[in-house]
Design a protein around this motif. Structure first.
Motif, PDB file in Angstrom:
ATOM      1  N   ALA A 103       0.813  -1.223   0.000  1.00 35.04           N
ATOM      2  CA  ALA A 103       0.000   0.000   0.000  1.00 35.04           C
ATOM      3  C   ALA A 103       0.846   1.273   0.000  1.00 35.04           C
ATOM      4  O   ALA A 103       0.360   2.325  -0.403  1.00 35.04           O
ATOM      5  N   ALA A 104       2.092   1.180   0.421  1.00 39.56           N
ATOM      6  CA  ALA A 104       2.959   2.356   0.350  1.00 39.56           C
ATOM      7  C   ALA A 104       3.385   2.629  -1.093  1.00 39.56           C
ATOM      8  O   ALA A 104       3.825   3.731  -1.407  1.00 39.56           O
ATOM      9  N   ASN A 105       3.234   1.623  -1.957  1.00 35.91           N
ATOM     10  CA  ASN A 105       3.615   1.761  -3.364  1.00 35.91           C
ATOM     11  C   ASN A 105       2.448   2.135  -4.266  1.00 35.91           C
ATOM     12  O   ASN A 105       2.650   2.689  -5.340  1.00 35.91           O
ATOM     13  N   SER A 106       1.235   1.785  -3.856  1.00 35.48           N
ATOM     14  CA  SER A 106       0.073   2.012  -4.704  1.00 35.48           C
ATOM     15  C   SER A 106      -1.180   2.043  -3.841  1.00 35.48           C
ATOM     16  O   SER A 106      -1.190   1.505  -2.739  1.00 35.48           O
ATOM     17  N   ASP A 107      -2.227   2.669  -4.345  1.00 32.68           N
ATOM     18  CA  ASP A 107      -3.488   2.662  -3.604  1.00 32.68           C
ATOM     19  C   ASP A 107      -4.606   2.017  -4.413  1.00 32.68           C
ATOM     20  O   ASP A 107      -5.779   2.198  -4.146  1.00 32.68           O
ATOM     21  N   HIS A 108      -4.220   1.206  -5.430  1.00 31.24           N
ATOM     22  CA  HIS A 108      -5.217   0.503  -6.229  1.00 31.24           C
ATOM     23  C   HIS A 108      -4.587  -0.766  -6.814  1.00 31.24           C
ATOM     24  O   HIS A 108      -3.565  -0.698  -7.488  1.00 31.24           O
ATOM     25  N   PHE A 109      -5.220  -1.897  -6.531  1.00 27.88           N
ATOM     26  CA  PHE A 109      -4.738  -3.190  -7.023  1.00 27.88           C
ATOM     27  C   PHE A 109      -5.896  -3.918  -7.679  1.00 27.88           C
ATOM     28  O   PHE A 109      -6.953  -4.065  -7.066  1.00 27.88           O
ATOM     29  N   GLU A 110      -5.727  -4.348  -8.918  1.00 28.31           N
ATOM     30  CA  GLU A 110      -6.730  -5.156  -9.612  1.00 28.31           C
ATOM     31  C   GLU A 110      -6.096  -6.492  -9.912  1.00 28.31           C
ATOM     32  O   GLU A 110      -5.030  -6.548 -10.524  1.00 28.31           O
ATOM     33  N   ASP A 111      -6.752  -7.544  -9.472  1.00 24.42           N
ATOM     34  CA  ASP A 111      -6.149  -8.864  -9.601  1.00 24.42           C
ATOM     35  C   ASP A 111      -6.959  -9.785 -10.476  1.00 24.42           C
ATOM     36  O   ASP A 111      -8.144  -9.999 -10.258  1.00 24.42           O
ATOM     37  N   LYS A 112      -6.263 -10.318 -11.445  1.00 22.61           N
ATOM     38  CA  LYS A 112      -6.847 -11.289 -12.366  1.00 22.61           C
ATOM     39  C   LYS A 112      -6.656 -12.671 -11.761  1.00 22.61           C
ATOM     40  O   LYS A 112      -6.084 -12.828 -10.691  1.00 22.61           O
ATOM     41  N   THR A 113      -7.054 -13.691 -12.465  1.00 25.07           N
ATOM     42  CA  THR A 113      -6.990 -15.057 -11.977  1.00 25.07           C
ATOM     43  C   THR A 113      -5.596 -15.392 -11.462  1.00 25.07           C
ATOM     44  O   THR A 113      -4.605 -15.187 -12.140  1.00 25.07           O
ATOM     45  N   PHE A 114      -5.534 -15.925 -10.245  1.00 24.29           N
ATOM     46  CA  PHE A 114      -4.268 -16.272  -9.607  1.00 24.29           C
ATOM     47  C   PHE A 114      -3.716 -17.574 -10.161  1.00 24.29           C
ATOM     48  O   PHE A 114      -4.456 -18.434 -10.590  1.00 24.29           O
TER      49      PHE A 114
END
Length: 180
Positions: A103-114
């Motif tokens: 979270a210190a690097n970005s404030d938005h994460f979108e995750d596709k199929t793991f």
């Protein structure tokens, strides 16, 4: 022939979570707060961390996302409500990992199929490893294998994850077989 030094990863922990840098730290926090840890009640842990979890239909390749609300400052996690509950658990753990570690690097994460995309970046790989260790801690995993069952299906049922997640975790812990 010359060697070229790889650039250092940009990695800073959010100051709010410096004391929660590892899955073990989160498991200790869960125990202190009365959250079930074997298997971990991952939704309750997310709530204890101040993350709002929402379940919404998403396209099949989208597992979830985590973003900071610009107005309230709250962290909102969206989990694909169309996925199997075991997959949802892993998604929640994966998004928690992003909150703690990235979270210190970005404030938005979108995750596709793991696990299906070999092109994932270091943050995705780290979030997967963190999530697996949080949901299937080494000590609990080993104890289950030694005292109850080494069958992938039994481990998956106990930890409430997919058999693929069990296989990958087993391999990372040094177990062989089961197509890990």
């Amino acid at each position: 022939m010359a060697f070229i030094k790889k650039s250092e990863r940009k990695h800073r922990l959010d100051p709010e979570f410096e004391e929660l840098a590892t899955p073990k730290d989160l498991l200790d926090l869960a125990r202190k707060r009365g959250v079930e840890t074997n298997p971990i009640n991952i939704s309750q842990l997310a709530s204890e961390l101040g993350i709002v979890v929402r379940y919404e239909p998403m396209s099949d390749e989208d597992s979830g996302q985590l973003k900071k609300d610009k107005k309230s400052g709250d962290w909102i996690m969206t989990v694909n409500s169309l996925h199997h509950p075991h997959r949802q658990r892993f998604t929640i753990a994966h998004e928690i990992a992003h909150r703690i570690r990235h979270a210190a690097n970005s404030d938005h994460f979108e995750d596709k199929t793991f696990f299906r995309n070999n092109e994932s970046n270091w943050m995705e790989a780290e979030a997967n490893q963190f999530a697996a260790a949080l949901i299937m801690p080494e000590e609990a995993f080993t104890k289950f294998v030694e005292e109850k069952s080494a069958k992938v299906e039994d481990l998956a049922l106990h930890f409430k994850v997919s058999s693929m997640a069990v296989r990958i975790r087993a391999k990372s812990l040094g177990y062989e077989g089961h197509n890990a």
